[in-house]
Every structure is written in C-alpha cells, then in structure tokens.
Design a protein around this motif. Structure first.
Motif, short mmCIF file in Angstrom:
data_model
loop_
_atom_site.label_atom_id
_atom_site.label_comp_id
_atom_site.label_asym_id
_atom_site.label_seq_id
_atom_site.Cartn_x
_atom_site.Cartn_y
_atom_site.Cartn_z
N GLY A 43 6.01 20.07 57.40
CA GLY A 43 5.30 20.39 56.18
C GLY A 43 5.80 21.64 55.49
N SER A 44 5.10 22.75 55.74
CA SER A 44 5.34 23.95 54.94
C SER A 44 6.77 24.48 55.07
N ASP A 45 7.38 24.37 56.26
CA ASP A 45 8.71 24.95 56.34
C ASP A 45 9.82 23.97 55.95
N ARG A 46 9.45 22.89 55.30
CA ARG A 46 10.47 22.06 54.65
C ARG A 46 10.76 22.63 53.25
N HIS A 47 9.90 23.56 52.83
CA HIS A 47 10.06 24.17 51.50
C HIS A 47 10.05 25.68 51.61
N LEU A 48 10.62 26.29 50.57
CA LEU A 48 10.61 27.74 50.51
C LEU A 48 10.48 28.11 49.03
N PHE A 49 9.63 29.10 48.75
CA PHE A 49 9.53 29.57 47.37
C PHE A 49 10.50 30.73 47.18
N VAL A 50 11.35 30.64 46.15
CA VAL A 50 12.37 31.67 45.92
C VAL A 50 12.24 32.21 44.50
N ARG A 51 12.73 33.45 44.31
CA ARG A 51 12.70 34.06 42.98
C ARG A 51 13.91 33.61 42.19
N HIS A 52 13.62 32.96 41.05
CA HIS A 52 14.69 32.45 40.20
C HIS A 52 14.29 32.66 38.75
N GLU A 53 15.08 33.49 38.02
CA GLU A 53 14.83 33.77 36.60
C GLU A 53 13.38 34.22 36.38
N GLY A 54 12.92 35.14 37.24
CA GLY A 54 11.60 35.73 37.06
C GLY A 54 10.44 34.87 37.52
N ARG A 55 10.72 33.73 38.10
CA ARG A 55 9.63 32.85 38.55
C ARG A 55 9.79 32.58 40.04
N LEU A 56 8.69 32.17 40.69
CA LEU A 56 8.78 31.69 42.07
C LEU A 56 8.94 30.18 42.01
N VAL A 116 22.28 29.21 45.90
CA VAL A 116 21.82 28.13 46.77
C VAL A 116 22.42 26.83 46.23
N HIS A 117 23.28 26.21 47.02
CA HIS A 117 23.96 25.00 46.57
C HIS A 117 23.24 23.78 47.13
N THR A 118 22.85 22.87 46.24
CA THR A 118 22.20 21.62 46.67
C THR A 118 23.06 20.45 46.20
N ALA A 119 22.65 19.26 46.54
CA ALA A 119 23.40 18.07 46.13
C ALA A 119 23.42 17.94 44.61
N SER A 120 22.39 18.47 43.95
CA SER A 120 22.29 18.27 42.51
C SER A 120 22.76 19.47 41.69
N LYS A 145 14.04 33.41 56.76
CA LYS A 145 13.00 32.45 56.39
C LYS A 145 13.44 31.00 56.55
N LEU A 146 14.68 30.79 56.93
CA LEU A 146 15.17 29.40 57.07
C LEU A 146 14.88 28.88 58.47
N PRO A 147 14.60 27.56 58.60
CA PRO A 147 14.41 27.01 59.95
C PRO A 147 15.71 27.14 60.76
N PRO A 148 15.68 27.86 61.86
CA PRO A 148 16.92 28.13 62.59
C PRO A 148 17.59 26.89 63.17
#
Lengths: 123, 228
Positions: free
Chosen positions: B124-137, B157-161, B176-179
């Motif tokens: 659940g919760s650790d499949r996601h992470l809130f990050v600061r990007h352009e002044g927003r979470l 942060v490089h993703t598939a998209s 904060k990443l799942p080890p």
C-alpha cells in the motif's frame, strides 16, 4: 479396467492426501466426490480433444487434470496427465490415444483407492 | 484479519485452498472464482487483501488478470509450472506456490503476506512516495520508477513515461525508498532492481539507459542479485 503397471509412482500418495485434507476425513470424502465427478467430465473432454486432434485443448485439459489429481495424491494419474500435456504442448499426438486409455485406467484405480480409503460406497 | 479470494478453474485445487484458509485464524474467505474473468468482477466489488491465483486458466490467465488490474491486492500465485517465477517477480507477487499446494508452503506465504501488510511492511503506502516538484507535493508511483539520477540539489526521477525533476538529495530520497526494490549503484545513481537488463564491470543497463557503476555499487548490486 486393469491399470497398466507403473511401479515407481503410487496410485495414491497417502502422505500428499493427508497433507491436502489436513487429516480431515469428512473433507477428504467431499474432495473425493468433487474429484470423481469433475474427472469423469474432464476425461470425456480429453477423449473428444484427442479424437479431434486438438492439441491446444488437450494441453489445457490435461494441465487441469494434473493439478486436481495431484492435490488428491493420485500420482500415476497426475504423472500421465503431465506426460500428455507435454506432448500436446509440442504438438506430438502420436501416442495420445494410448495415453488417454492409461488416464482412464489410472483414474479408475485412483477412484477405487480413494473411495475405499474414505469408506465411500461405490455408486 | 485478511480478506481472501481463491481463483482456480480446477474445483479440487480451489476447495483445497479454501479449506486451508478456513483453518487459518488470520484469514477470511470472501470469494472463490472458477475463472479470471469472474474474479475481475469480484475484485471490483469486494475489498480483497490477499488473492490466491492460479496462472493457467481458459479465457484469461491469472497473469493477464494481474496486468489488467490498476490496483492489486497481495497475490500468491498457485501454479503447476515453475516457469512463471520471473513474471511473478515482475508483477511483485507476494509468493508463489507450486501445485499441489503444501500446507506448510501455504502458511509461509500467508506469513509473508501478513508481514507485508503490517505497519512498516511492504504494501500500500510504500508503493508511493510524495515528492516536491515545481512547488507542489506530487504522488510518485514507485512501480513506475526505473532509475534516479543526482543533479546538484535536485534529482531526476526517470520513469517509463518520462523524467521528473524533484527537489531532494539522493541521500534523503534513498532513505525513503523500499530497500528491496532499489539499490544505489553509484554516488549519483539509484536503480530499480527489477528494471536491470544486464551489467558489466563498470556499467549497468536499466531499461535502455546505461548507468555507471561504482566499485561499491557493483558489489552491493551483486549481493542483491544473488538474493533474488
């Protein structure tokens, strides 16, 4: 029908049967009844797929039979289903007729042993 | 109490797992389905925590069902063939049972699912992470992250998209990443382990990108890969 000899694999692996039923004979009887009914139907479909030379259907049906038989410890039946599944996957149906006959014989043997073990009266 | 569903086209196999679930005080059976298509409908309606899923079924396979689900519960694959381990890993399943499912293996799978579901576990919760990007979470889906690259006070942060510039240090983000999923392979690079294609002495290929490997990063990566 007399089952063909297959000395290395037991008709019923009682350790596996005990594992699956957790030693609960009522559940064993219930599982046996489901197994007998569904395997009758599966064997009829397997026979039809073999007669039609339908390797894909034969592969899928024997895969399913292998799983159910294995859960009840029906080792010979499960092993023979696995062999036919592998051959059907390769499209090799030359021995399929003989294999289906062996499946029917091994099923008969497994059914008799299971019904005897759980004290189920034959219909 | 974990809410469970069993999906298998074979009734004997299905009943066996239902019996195991009935005997387990931490589990509650909510549904049993004879096909993946039936399961897809049930999963939309019911809140399922743990899914026992056969792979080979007519119509739609268990793996096709998983790929079609946007949000997945924890999944234990139950199959007669061993060849699905790699795909199971890619789909982040909790465990993998070989048929006929042994009770001891079933209990181990449930224990693993319970650990993941526990606070601090991996679900659940650790499949996601809130990050600061352009002044927003902004919510970041970690399953989509291929690699992370340092850029001064920021990281890419490089993703598939595509790529996203995030205000964070590597150290803070790494913590904060799942080890189990990510490994730092270089002072300036973190990669997702299941996105690795190959590696040599000095580089690792992640997706289509070539990433430099430090000596320590390579050692850590090899240690991790051996545990997979």
């Amino acid at each position: 029908m007399m089952a063909p000899a297959e000395p290395d694999v037991p008709a019923i692996d009682y350790a596996q049967l005990e594992e699956s039923t957790l030693g609960d004979n009522d559940f064993g009887r219930e599982l046996t009844a489901i197994f007998v009914q569904q395997t009758h139907e599966q064997l009829a479909r397997i026979r039809a797929a073999q007669a039609a030379g339908n390797a894909a259907a034969l592969r899928a049906l024997t895969h399913r039979l292998k799983g159910g038989a294995g859960a009840l410890g029906a080792g010979r039946l499960s092993a023979e289903a696995a062999r036919l599944e592998e051959e059907a996957e390769r499209g090799e149906l030359g021995a399929a007729g003989g294999r289906v006959e062996r499946l029917e014989a091994f099923f008969d043997e497994a059914r008799r042993e299971l019904e005897h073990h759980f004290g189920v009266a034959a219909p | 109490m974990m809410r469970c569903a069993v999906v298998d086209d074979d009734e004997v196999c299905r009943r066996l797992l239902m019996h195991y679930i009935d005997q387990h005080e931490g589990l509650r059976l909510v549904a049993s389905c004879a096909s993946a298509i039936e399961a897809a409908n049930v999963l939309r309606r019911e809140g399922i925590d743990l899914l026992f899923l056969d792979v080979e079924m007519p119509g739609m396979s268990g793996l096709e069902l998983l790929r079609a689900m946007a949000e997945r519960p924890q999944v234990v694959l139950v199959t007669g063939k061993e060849g699905y381990a790699l795909e199971a890993f890619d789909l982040e399943v909790t465990d993998y049972l070989l048929k006929p499912a042994q009770h001891a293996a079933f209990l181990r799978a449930v224990a693993r699912a319970e650990r993941r579901a526990a606070p601090g576990g991996r679900s659940g919760s650790d499949r996601h992470l809130f990050v600061r990007h352009e002044g927003r979470l902004v919510k970041l889906d970690l399953a989509q992250v291929r690699r992370i690259e340092a850029r001064g006070d920021y990281v890419y942060v490089h993703t598939a998209s595509g790529s996203r510039l995030v205000h964070s240090t590597m150290k803070a983000l790494e913590a904060k990443l799942p080890p189990d999923d990510f490994v730092r392979v270089h002072r300036s690079h973190i990669v997702r382990v299941d996105q690795i294609v190959d590696l040599d002495e000095a580089t690792v290929v992640v997706g289509r990108d070539v990433v430099p490997l430090s000596e320590a990063g390579r050692a850590e990566l090899l240690r991790r890969l051996r545990t997979l």
